[in-house]
Design a protein around this motif. Structure first.
Motif, short mmCIF file in Angstrom:
data_model
loop_
_atom_site.label_atom_id
_atom_site.label_comp_id
_atom_site.label_asym_id
_atom_site.label_seq_id
_atom_site.Cartn_x
_atom_site.Cartn_y
_atom_site.Cartn_z
N LEU A 1 80.19 56.57 35.24
CA LEU A 1 79.26 55.99 36.17
C LEU A 1 78.06 55.15 35.55
CD1 LEU A 1 79.50 59.09 38.49
CD2 LEU A 1 80.75 56.92 38.86
N PRO A 2 77.38 54.28 36.56
CA PRO A 2 76.36 53.39 35.96
C PRO A 2 75.27 54.27 35.28
CG PRO A 2 76.19 53.46 38.39
CD PRO A 2 77.50 53.99 38.02
N GLY A 3 74.66 53.90 34.19
CA GLY A 3 73.73 54.56 33.42
C GLY A 3 74.09 55.97 32.70
N LEU A 4 75.19 56.20 32.83
CA LEU A 4 75.88 57.60 32.42
C LEU A 4 76.87 57.17 31.35
CD1 LEU A 4 76.01 59.67 35.51
CD2 LEU A 4 74.10 59.87 33.88
N GLY A 5 77.21 58.16 30.27
CA GLY A 5 78.36 57.76 29.30
C GLY A 5 77.74 56.55 28.38
N GLN A 6 78.83 55.69 28.54
CA GLN A 6 78.62 54.39 27.95
C GLN A 6 78.45 53.23 28.82
OE1 GLN A 6 81.05 53.89 24.40
NE2 GLN A 6 81.34 56.08 24.05
N SER A 7 78.20 53.42 30.03
CA SER A 7 77.81 52.48 30.90
C SER A 7 76.58 51.92 30.98
CB SER A 7 78.39 52.82 32.22
OG SER A 7 79.65 52.70 32.51
N ALA A 8 76.21 50.57 31.17
CA ALA A 8 74.79 50.10 31.14
C ALA A 8 74.25 50.74 32.48
CB ALA A 8 74.94 48.60 30.88
N GLY A 9 72.65 50.20 32.63
CA GLY A 9 72.02 50.43 33.53
C GLY A 9 71.53 51.87 33.54
N GLU A 10 70.73 51.98 34.93
CA GLU A 10 69.91 53.41 34.69
C GLU A 10 69.95 53.81 36.40
OE1 GLU A 10 65.63 55.36 33.85
OE2 GLU A 10 66.40 53.54 32.59
N LEU A 11 70.34 55.15 36.61
CA LEU A 11 70.15 55.43 37.83
C LEU A 11 68.83 55.90 38.24
CD1 LEU A 11 73.42 57.76 37.86
CD2 LEU A 11 72.99 55.57 38.93
N ASP A 12 68.52 55.93 39.50
CA ASP A 12 67.45 56.22 40.05
C ASP A 12 67.61 57.10 41.28
OD1 ASP A 12 67.89 54.45 42.20
OD2 ASP A 12 66.29 53.16 41.60
N ALA A 13 66.60 57.64 41.92
CA ALA A 13 66.61 58.60 43.02
C ALA A 13 67.81 57.92 44.19
CB ALA A 13 65.34 58.99 43.74
N GLU A 14 67.68 56.83 44.36
CA GLU A 14 68.73 56.03 45.30
C GLU A 14 69.92 55.90 45.10
OE1 GLU A 14 66.68 52.70 47.31
OE2 GLU A 14 64.88 53.83 48.04
N SER A 15 70.17 55.08 43.91
CA SER A 15 71.23 54.72 43.31
C SER A 15 72.34 55.97 42.67
CB SER A 15 71.28 53.68 42.04
OG SER A 15 70.45 54.08 41.14
N ALA A 16 71.50 57.11 42.47
CA ALA A 16 72.18 58.20 42.11
C ALA A 16 72.97 59.19 43.04
CB ALA A 16 71.47 59.14 41.34
N THR A 17 72.80 58.78 44.39
CA THR A 17 73.36 59.47 45.67
C THR A 17 74.71 59.35 45.67
OG1 THR A 17 73.23 57.70 47.29
CG2 THR A 17 71.13 59.34 46.67
N VAL A 18 75.45 60.34 46.17
CA VAL A 18 76.88 60.30 46.38
C VAL A 18 77.08 58.99 47.39
CG1 VAL A 18 79.07 61.47 47.46
CG2 VAL A 18 77.32 62.45 46.13
N PRO A 19 76.79 58.64 48.32
CA PRO A 19 77.03 57.40 48.89
C PRO A 19 76.89 56.22 48.09
CG PRO A 19 75.74 58.80 50.42
CD PRO A 19 75.74 59.40 49.15
N ALA A 20 75.87 55.85 47.42
CA ALA A 20 75.53 54.98 46.50
C ALA A 20 76.47 54.81 45.20
CB ALA A 20 74.04 54.80 45.75
N LEU A 21 76.68 56.04 44.87
CA LEU A 21 77.89 55.94 43.80
C LEU A 21 79.28 55.50 44.33
CD1 LEU A 21 76.69 59.14 41.72
CD2 LEU A 21 76.54 56.58 41.01
#
Length: 284
Positions: free
Chosen positions: A66-86
């Protein structure tokens, strides 16, 4: 299948590389039915033990970070880390790798909440939904995750402290003796401050309302569902799986004895066999 090898590659999603594990060396792989494999509070490494067997069953396994996790680029924040956003991000990933709807999707841990949202709340067409020791109902966030919902805890947590916390969680989740090499491999992503911040954003966004709100839609759903559950999971107890199997139509529960929160690490053959049969190219 003897020529197949597990490989890591990436595809651009929202202009950033999304890393995923799949297989190479298989003729006609792009024409096979894709199986999307979603992680939760770990990363795509949890699916590694079953990828070869899924490919041998005629599938195209795609274990994404998922974005920002593992080896994917980016960084999650409070909004992009929600289940609907993911869930929305996974749909864009699926489109980027040519995984057309209706989707075959499996989710582990919080990845299971994302998978449920895809099937029952995310507007995606899902042909088959598999949950592997997933969060359901009000089973989450567990204490080790919930503490990071406190902004003061997040602000005060160093990379070293997060690594120590994740080491404890991973060691328990593996459900078996593990070598230092295995544990270090699991912990590798959290050595990055960016990934650590993303993970804490995921933890901060963890909220059982995202699964509780889906219960009515899941009860009405005709989508075939499979639960694959390590019986000895200390994080997501099998009682939740039993309840889900009883209440949700078209649901089968496969128990994995002597297995913990990541049953792929305890009995990869049993997990792969169940998923392969469920996702089989002639199964949907």
């Amino acid at each position: 299948m003897s020529s197949a090898t597990i490989t890591r590659t990436s595809v651009d999603v929202d202009g950033l590389p999304a890393s995923y594990l799949t297989v190479a060396g298989v003729d006609g792989l792009a024409d096979r039915p894709p199986a999307l494999l979603l992680h939760g509070t770990y990363w795509s490494r949890v699916w590694l033990p079953v990828l070869a067997d899924l490919a041998a069953a005629g599938l195209r396994p795609l274990a994404v970070d998922l974005p920002g996790l593992g080896q994917s680029a980016g960084e999650l924040d409070a909004e992009s880390a929600t289940v609907p956003a993911l869930s929305a991000w996974v749909r864009r990933f699926a489109a980027a790798v040519g995984a057309d709807e209706p989707l075959r999707v499996a989710g582990h841990d919080i990845g299971g909440a994302v998978a449920q949202h895809l099937a029952a709340g995310g507007g995606a067409e899902v042909a088959r939904l598999a949950l592997v020791n997933s969060v359901t109902y009000d089973s989450w966030p567990v204490p080790g995750v919930e503490r990071f919902r406190d902004p003061e805890v997040v602000a005060a947590t160093s990379v070293e402290e997060l690594l120590a916390a994740r080491r404890t969680a991973v060691t328990a989740a593996l459900g078996r003796p593990a070598t230092e090499e295995e544990i270090s491999e699991y912990l590798a992503p959290w050595r990055s401050r960016r990934v650590g911040r993303s993970w804490m954003a995921l933890a901060g966004a963890a909220d059982s309302r995202y699964t509780l709100d889906l219960v009515p839609a899941l009860r009405d759903s005709e989508t075939p569902k499979l639960l694959v559950w390590g019986e000895d999971d200390g994080f997501q107890g099998i009682a939740y799986a039993e309840r889900f199997a009883e209440e949700m139509p078209h649901t089968e529960l496969v128990r994995v004895p002597n297995a913990g929160h990541i049953p792929m690490e305890n009995d990869a053959k049993a997990v792969a066999t169940a998923l392969s049969a469920f996702f089989a190219p002639d199964g949907a």
